[in-house]
Write an enzyme that holds these catalytic residues in place. Structure first.
Site, short mmCIF file in Angstrom:
data_model
loop_
_atom_site.label_atom_id
_atom_site.label_comp_id
_atom_site.label_asym_id
_atom_site.label_seq_id
_atom_site.Cartn_x
_atom_site.Cartn_y
_atom_site.Cartn_z
N GLY A 149 0.85 -1.20 0.00
CA GLY A 149 0.00 0.00 0.00
C GLY A 149 0.88 1.24 0.00
O GLY A 149 2.08 1.19 -0.34
N LYS A 176 -2.28 9.39 17.85
CA LYS A 176 -2.22 10.72 17.20
C LYS A 176 -3.20 10.81 16.03
O LYS A 176 -3.63 11.90 15.65
CB LYS A 176 -0.79 11.07 16.77
CG LYS A 176 -0.12 10.10 15.79
CD LYS A 176 -0.40 10.35 14.33
CE LYS A 176 0.02 9.17 13.48
NZ LYS A 176 -0.24 9.36 12.06
N ASN A 179 -6.23 10.73 7.93
CA ASN A 179 -7.00 10.99 9.14
C ASN A 179 -7.48 12.44 9.20
O ASN A 179 -8.63 12.71 9.52
CB ASN A 179 -6.16 10.62 10.37
CG ASN A 179 -5.99 9.12 10.48
OD1 ASN A 179 -6.91 8.41 10.82
ND2 ASN A 179 -4.79 8.63 10.15
#
Ligand SMILES: NC(=O)C1=CN([C@@H]2O[C@H](COP(=O)(O)OP(=O)(O)OC[C@H]3O[C@@H](n4cnc5c(N)ncnc54)[C@H](O)[C@@H]3O)[C@@H](O)[C@H]2O)C=CC1
Ligand SMILES: O=C(CO)COP(=O)(O)O
Length: 344
Positions: free
Chosen positions: A11, A200, A265
């Site tokens: 990936g 995080k 994210n």
């Protein structure tokens, strides 16, 4: 002849790691996708990278384990144990395994059950714990730090930390990865590096929400600072060492991910704030935003350990319970009893 270094997962980050290592060593990279394997072996571009000739791909984990002593698994946390179980029969105590996964594993439970049940035993595992549970090697570590793959692929310089209880793991990782564009620190704080890397991502989702709402840099800085405080608080409860969260794999990675518009994210949070639903975001992204899964696990940890982490809790409510974002921010701004950094 020197053995190649193995990378499991082709990936975004597996490919980046393979390309970094190829500056020092030959690489054997595993993909479950034959099309990707053929592309890499035919020298075609893959994930924005044209690999050097010393990178070859395979779909055979047994072959990878037999060919390589040093292996980097770079698989999302949700699939990590399954893939490690597949390679485990071929791993010996001579192998060194350094993972790059920024997420957590749960044992004997489905991620969907976490919100509904409390389990008697401790069910949370880091990836290094998964490896030592499933494989016969103890020589494990992780690589973590401000390592946005898109920046590394553009050859922008950065640094990472190899964390392990074993100096030889750190040494081997540094030899494989260090270059003029990639500095590699060593650390013996493995648990902290793993927890920091996973947690995080939640704050990066929150920061994306702030970005999507155009609430400015003051608020983003506040979110990151207070989020770090919560990360440390939860980490200490899980046995990590608080001050190590201030290093490259902690604060460094938090700043990079929570301020980057290339972070999956961060973008997940931004899109939520702009009105997309979790289903719409998932349907349009083929790469993983690990923080969404980690958020469920952290919510479980908060309940189980009776911890208070209002930012993480509110991000959970926004993502999974449709809490109105403006209400969440207003709640945080009125939160009672909030000391600053005197806890460290
Ligand atoms: N992309 C980045 O900038 C960075 C990512 N990481 C971490 O690395 C991990 C992987 O992330 P990416 O490579 O970016 O994700 P990705 O979504 O781009 O790739 C994941 C890879 O894992 C493979 N995979 C998934 N399930 C599998 C299974 N059951 N069997 C075999 N292969 C499977 C997929 O085929 C894919 O090649 C995540 O934990 C992420 O947080 C860490 C540092 C930087
Ligand atoms: O961990 C990362 C950078 O260090 C990658 O972050 P994202 O998964 O949010 O893209």
């Amino acid at each position: 002849m020197e053995k190649p270094v193995g990378v499991i997962g082709a990936g975004s980050f597996g490919s980046t790691i393979a390309s970094l290592i190829s500056e020092n060593k030959s690489v054997l990279i595993y993909s479950r996708n034959q099309f990707e394997i053929d592309n890499i072996n035919q020298g075609k571009e893959h994930k924005g990278i044209t690999f050097a000739k010393n990178v070859t791909a395979t779909g055979d984990l047994k072959y990878l384990a037999e060919s390589c002593n040093l292996i980097f698994p770079v698989i999302p946390a949700g699939a990590f144990r399954k893939v490690i179980k597949q390679i485990a029969p071929y791993i010996t105590p001579l192998h060194i395994i350094i993972h790059a996964t920024k997420g957590l594993d749960i044992v004997e439970a489905d991620i969907e059950d976490l919100g509904n049940k409390t389990f008697d035993k401790d069910i949370i595992r880091t990836m290094s714990q998964v490896i030592t549970e499933e494989c016969s090697t103890l020589r494990v570590g992780c690589i973590s730090g401000p390592n946005l793959s898109k920046e590394i692929n553009l050859s922008y310089p950065t640094a990472a930390v190899i964390a392990s209880e074993f100096q030889e793991v750190i040494d081997q990782g540094q030899i494989a990865l260090s270059s003029s564009r990639f500095f590699v620190f060593g650390s013996h704080q493995l648990l902290t590096a793993e927890l920091a890397g996973a947690f995080k991502n939640i704050i990066a989702i929150g920061s994306g929400i702030i970005g999507g709402k155009h609430l400015g840099k003051n608020m983003q800085a506040l979110l990151i600072t207070r989020g770090l405080r919560e990360i440390i608080h939860i980490g200490i409860a899980l046995g990590a060492e608080g001050k190590a969260f201030l290093g490259t794999a902690g604060l460094g990675d938090l700043i990079a991910t929570a301020t980057s518009e290339t972070s999956r994210n961060y973008n997940f949070g931004r899109r939520l704030a702009e009105g997309d639903t979790i289903e719409q975001i998932r349907a349009s992204e083929d790469e993983v935003a690990e923080g969404v899964r980690t958020l469920k696990i952290v919510k479980y940890i908060l309940t189980k350990y009776n911890l208070h982490a209002p930012i993480c809790e509110l991000i959970y409510e926004i993502v999974f319970k449709d809490l109105n974002i403006d209400k969440a921010i207003s709640h945080l701004m009125r939160y009672p009893n909030a000391p600053d950094v005197d806890f460290l």
